[in-house]
Design an enzyme around this catalytic site. Structure first.
Site, PDB file in Angstrom:
ATOM      1  N   TYR A   1     -16.409   2.603   8.026  1.00  0.00           N
ATOM      2  CA  TYR A   1     -15.047   2.530   7.925  1.00  0.00           C
ATOM      3  C   TYR A   1     -14.302   3.227   9.443  1.00  0.00           C
ATOM      4  O   TYR A   1     -13.532   2.627   9.751  1.00  0.00           O
ATOM      5  CB  TYR A   1     -14.498   3.447   6.717  1.00  0.00           C
TER       6      TYR A   1
ATOM      7  N   GLY B   1       0.804  -1.082  -0.049  1.00  0.00           N
ATOM      8  CA  GLY B   1      -0.033  -0.256  -0.041  1.00  0.00           C
ATOM      9  C   GLY B   1       0.773   1.288   0.217  1.00  0.00           C
ATOM     10  O   GLY B   1       2.095   1.188  -0.075  1.00  0.00           O
ATOM     11  N   GLN B   2       0.100   2.396   0.078  1.00  0.00           N
ATOM     12  CA  GLN B   2       1.085   3.606  -0.194  1.00  0.00           C
ATOM     13  C   GLN B   2       1.960   3.970   1.211  1.00  0.00           C
ATOM     14  O   GLN B   2       3.289   4.165   1.206  1.00  0.00           O
ATOM     15  CB  GLN B   2      -0.113   4.819  -0.085  1.00  0.00           C
ATOM     16  N   VAL B   3       1.467   3.493   2.562  1.00  0.00           N
ATOM     17  CA  VAL B   3       2.162   3.727   3.801  1.00  0.00           C
ATOM     18  C   VAL B   3       3.149   2.806   3.535  1.00  0.00           C
ATOM     19  O   VAL B   3       4.372   2.769   3.879  1.00  0.00           O
ATOM     20  CB  VAL B   3       1.232   3.596   4.905  1.00  0.00           C
TER      21      VAL B   3
ATOM     22  N   ASP C   1      -3.522 -12.416   4.804  1.00  0.00           N
ATOM     23  CA  ASP C   1      -5.003 -11.938   4.488  1.00  0.00           C
ATOM     24  C   ASP C   1      -5.554 -11.626   5.991  1.00  0.00           C
ATOM     25  O   ASP C   1      -5.677 -12.532   6.542  1.00  0.00           O
ATOM     26  CB  ASP C   1      -5.910 -13.268   3.802  1.00  0.00           C
TER      27      ASP C   1
ATOM     28  N   THR D   1      -6.706   6.197  11.329  1.00  0.00           N
ATOM     29  CA  THR D   1      -7.115   7.104  10.463  1.00  0.00           C
ATOM     30  C   THR D   1      -7.810   8.210  11.430  1.00  0.00           C
ATOM     31  O   THR D   1      -8.385   7.953  12.437  1.00  0.00           O
ATOM     32  CB  THR D   1      -8.181   6.556   9.735  1.00  0.00           C
TER      33      THR D   1
ATOM     34  N   THR E   1      -9.656   0.039   3.159  1.00  0.00           N
ATOM     35  CA  THR E   1      -9.758   1.281   3.002  1.00  0.00           C
ATOM     36  C   THR E   1     -10.780   2.048   2.065  1.00  0.00           C
ATOM     37  O   THR E   1     -10.767   3.233   1.787  1.00  0.00           O
ATOM     38  CB  THR E   1      -8.616   2.113   2.637  1.00  0.00           C
TER      39      THR E   1
ATOM     40  N   TYR F   1      -1.265   1.791  11.851  1.00  0.00           N
ATOM     41  CA  TYR F   1      -1.600   3.064  11.281  1.00  0.00           C
ATOM     42  C   TYR F   1      -3.312   3.138  11.323  1.00  0.00           C
ATOM     43  O   TYR F   1      -3.655   2.338  10.741  1.00  0.00           O
ATOM     44  CB  TYR F   1      -0.955   3.046  10.018  1.00  0.00           C
TER      45      TYR F   1
ATOM     46  N   LYS G   1     -12.308   1.165  11.870  1.00  0.00           N
ATOM     47  CA  LYS G   1     -10.715   1.851  12.433  1.00  0.00           C
ATOM     48  C   LYS G   1     -10.757   1.925  13.827  1.00  0.00           C
ATOM     49  O   LYS G   1      -9.628   1.470  14.519  1.00  0.00           O
ATOM     50  CB  LYS G   1     -10.519   2.906  11.724  1.00  0.00           C
TER      51      LYS G   1
END
Length: 160
Positions: free
Chosen positions: A133, A14-16, A44, A109, A70, A107, A137
């Site tokens: 979402y 992923g991005q992070v 998974d 959000t 996400t 991480y 989280k």
């Protein structure tokens, strides 16, 4: 580098996670795991057996979790999948890390908040998620912190 700590990075594609692969490399041996990985083992988070397997195979000295469900809007209709990945998996990661006596960095959000403030959020502000979402989280944060594992939760907003 055999004496270097083994860092299990979950969500490495992923991005992070992609950035963490580079920044964690000087700290230790990064085992880059993701759902469909070309660079390391697969994991998974929706499957408890997969999470247990990766812990048993890697035997990490630390865990960094940058993975999440996400798809904010889609979570409204895929509530069970979002809950499994964002919350249930964190409960299990916390238990496994506690048993292994290893730290976890997770991480999260700013979606755990309502967004109804005119100032930046602080750590002690009361969460009030407005979406599935955000709620999943928050549930994940709480599950990890309540597990008794040595854990750090980082809430982020906007990724570049």
């Amino acid at each position: 580098m055999s004496d270097a700590p083994r860092i299990l990075l979950i969500g490495s594609d992923g991005q992070v996670g992609w950035e963490l692969r580079r920044t964690l490399a000087p700290v230790g041996q990064v085992i880059a795991a993701s759902l469909e990985s070309d660079t390391g083992p697969s994991v998974d988070l929706a499957d408890a057996a997969s999470v247990r397997r990766i812990f048993n195979e890697v035997r990490p000295d630390a865990v960094v979790n940058a993975a999440a469900y996400t798809a904010v809007d889609k979570a409204e209709t895929e509530r069970e999948l979002a809950q499994a990945i964002n919350a249930d998996a964190l409960h299990l990661i916390g238990e496994l890390a506690k048993d292994a006596r290893i730290p976890v960095v997770h991480y999260s959000t700013d979606f755990v908040f309502s967004g109804r403030t005119d100032r930046p959020y602080r750590e002690d502000d009361e969460p009030a998620p407005l979406s599935v979402y955000g709620q999943t989280k928050l549930d994940g944060e709480r599950a990890l912190l309540d597990s008794g594992a040595d854990a750090l939760v980082l809430r982020t907003a906007w990724l570049y």
